[in-house]
Design a protein around this motif. Sequence first.
Motif, PDB file in Angstrom:
ATOM      1  N   ILE A  74       0.832  -1.207   0.000  1.00 12.08           N
ATOM      2  CA  ILE A  74       0.000   0.000   0.000  1.00 12.08           C
ATOM      3  C   ILE A  74       0.863   1.252   0.000  1.00 12.08           C
ATOM      4  O   ILE A  74       0.657   2.171  -0.800  1.00 12.08           O
ATOM      5  CB  ILE A  74      -0.943   0.000   1.219  1.00 12.08           C
ATOM      6  N   ARG A  75       1.857   1.292   0.893  1.00  8.10           N
ATOM      7  CA  ARG A  75       2.691   2.494   1.008  1.00  8.10           C
ATOM      8  C   ARG A  75       3.540   2.712  -0.241  1.00  8.10           C
ATOM      9  O   ARG A  75       3.829   3.848  -0.623  1.00  8.10           O
ATOM     10  CB  ARG A  75       3.608   2.376   2.225  1.00  8.10           C
ATOM     11  N   SER A  76       3.941   1.628  -0.889  1.00  7.48           N
ATOM     12  CA  SER A  76       4.787   1.766  -2.082  1.00  7.48           C
ATOM     13  C   SER A  76       4.073   2.514  -3.198  1.00  7.48           C
ATOM     14  O   SER A  76       4.711   3.186  -4.013  1.00  7.48           O
ATOM     15  CB  SER A  76       5.232   0.388  -2.577  1.00  7.48           C
ATOM     16  N   ARG A  77       2.725   2.412  -3.215  1.00  9.77           N
ATOM     17  CA  ARG A  77       1.972   3.045  -4.287  1.00  9.77           C
ATOM     18  C   ARG A  77       2.040   4.567  -4.227  1.00  9.77           C
ATOM     19  O   ARG A  77       1.910   5.237  -5.253  1.00  9.77           O
ATOM     20  CB  ARG A  77       0.520   2.550  -4.265  1.00  9.77           C
ATOM     21  N   ALA A  86       8.103  -0.138   6.901  1.00 10.32           N
ATOM     22  CA  ALA A  86       9.487   0.321   6.922  1.00 10.32           C
ATOM     23  C   ALA A  86       9.931   0.701   5.517  1.00 10.32           C
ATOM     24  O   ALA A  86       9.657  -0.017   4.547  1.00 10.32           O
ATOM     25  CB  ALA A  86      10.390  -0.781   7.479  1.00 10.32           C
ATOM     26  N   PHE A  87      10.633   1.842   5.407  1.00 10.61           N
ATOM     27  CA  PHE A  87      11.076   2.299   4.091  1.00 10.61           C
ATOM     28  C   PHE A  87      12.017   1.283   3.453  1.00 10.61           C
ATOM     29  O   PHE A  87      12.040   1.126   2.225  1.00 10.61           O
ATOM     30  CB  PHE A  87      11.767   3.662   4.205  1.00 10.61           C
ATOM     31  N   ALA A  88      12.786   0.578   4.280  1.00  9.87           N
ATOM     32  CA  ALA A  88      13.703  -0.425   3.729  1.00  9.87           C
ATOM     33  C   ALA A  88      12.942  -1.519   2.985  1.00  9.87           C
ATOM     34  O   ALA A  88      13.387  -2.000   1.939  1.00  9.87           O
ATOM     35  CB  ALA A  88      14.540  -1.038   4.853  1.00  9.87           C
ATOM     36  N   GLN A  89      11.789  -1.922   3.533  1.00 10.67           N
ATOM     37  CA  GLN A  89      10.964  -2.926   2.881  1.00 10.67           C
ATOM     38  C   GLN A  89      10.339  -2.377   1.589  1.00 10.67           C
ATOM     39  O   GLN A  89      10.263  -3.079   0.584  1.00 10.67           O
ATOM     40  CB  GLN A  89       9.865  -3.390   3.836  1.00 10.67           C
ATOM     41  N   ILE A  90       9.885  -1.131   1.642  1.00 11.83           N
ATOM     42  CA  ILE A  90       9.327  -0.506   0.442  1.00 11.83           C
ATOM     43  C   ILE A  90      10.388  -0.430  -0.653  1.00 11.83           C
ATOM     44  O   ILE A  90      10.136  -0.758  -1.819  1.00 11.83           O
ATOM     45  CB  ILE A  90       8.791   0.903   0.759  1.00 11.83           C
TER      46      ILE A  90
END
Length: 414
Positions: free
Chosen positions: A82-85, A201-205
């Motif tokens: 979701i956040r990556s979008r 986490a931004f690292a995961q994104i």
Amino acid sequence: MENRQEKSVQQNMIYNTVGSLVYYFCQWVMTVLIVRMSGFEDAGVLSLAMSVTAAPAIVGLFNIRSYQVSDLKGQYSDSVYIRSRVYTNLISFAVCLFVVIFNGYAWDKAAVILMFMCFKMAEGAADVYYGIDQKKERLDYAGISLTMRGLGSLVLFCVVFLWTKNLFLCVLFMSVFSFAVVFFYDRKIVNGLIGTERTAAFAQIKSLLLTCLPLAIVAFLNNLSLTIPKIYLERYYGETVFGIYSSVSSPTIVVQLAATTLFAPLVPVLTRQYQEKNKKEFQKILLKFFALILAGTVLGVILSVFLADFALGILYGAEIKPYTGLFIPVFFIAVLIAVNASLFSVCTLIREIRSQYAVGLAGIASAFLLSVTAVKTWSLDGTIVAFAGTLILQIAIQLFLIVRKVRKMNGNRK
């Protein structure tokens, strides 16, 4: 929490297909109504906006959906998807802005194109939620959302245009409405399925985006290869001719839509068969799907022979009559686009990713060479040639990649 009871494959197909048909039918109706309300010039501007934003919209999707739905082992959380979008949508707008500046469109065209890009960003935001619906086998929610956004956007388009005669304002109202549906409906539904969205986490994104980057690049190249002939048609022959081609071809969107929406619920099923190395069942599902495509193609050609002239005349008036002969060739192009898109999803779920660079680069090279030769020489007919040559080349490469990978599967004897 929402009811988590899964729907069957058939139910998901029905909900997804009906919702998608309503949504894209409404968008097609816009292209018809703009001709009736204003003429081919405004229709050409709207079609140009749709064409120019197509490739940047692919960047926004980042082709994560296929990877997301086939991520049955939970490599990345729903929150990460979701956040990556948010990031990919911002990148897509920047790409669209660059394309507009590079092509030097007049300010009025540029404004419509960029606002339509906002509308496509709403689609991108919805898509990541639909991926969760699909993974949970609850595409009924996606179908309802698509129906609401389609009907609402169409009503707003008509009302605002009749009121203002301003295409930019029409797209502005459509964009605001679409984002509202995503925020107040899709977001709420998904939170009910997976719980309140957690911070990712931004690292995961970053890891997800790097993993899917090859998919995004290839998807962008594939879509751009289908945009190049249209751009050159408009450049060589103007908005009116481009509007005519878009008007004749717009009804064929139902072909692409039917194929892609029918195929979507099969992605988790095919992924399971592939992971379980059930070669026989994997091939059986694919053969049934493409047999259905073939049957639909034959039926579509038969109906087109008898109804194309009459139907296009009803939709667009007598002005379209000299061009109705384009419909059957355009119909075949739509079938090839649908097959190409389905094969792209297959390549993704079998993780044949980096090899698809060949598909994207070959498509760009073919589209450009055929555009500056065939399109320039034969106008509308040349556009058909450019599309056909590009798509056949891409399909051939993807079939080679799939067959090569499937042959390595150890067949399950069950």
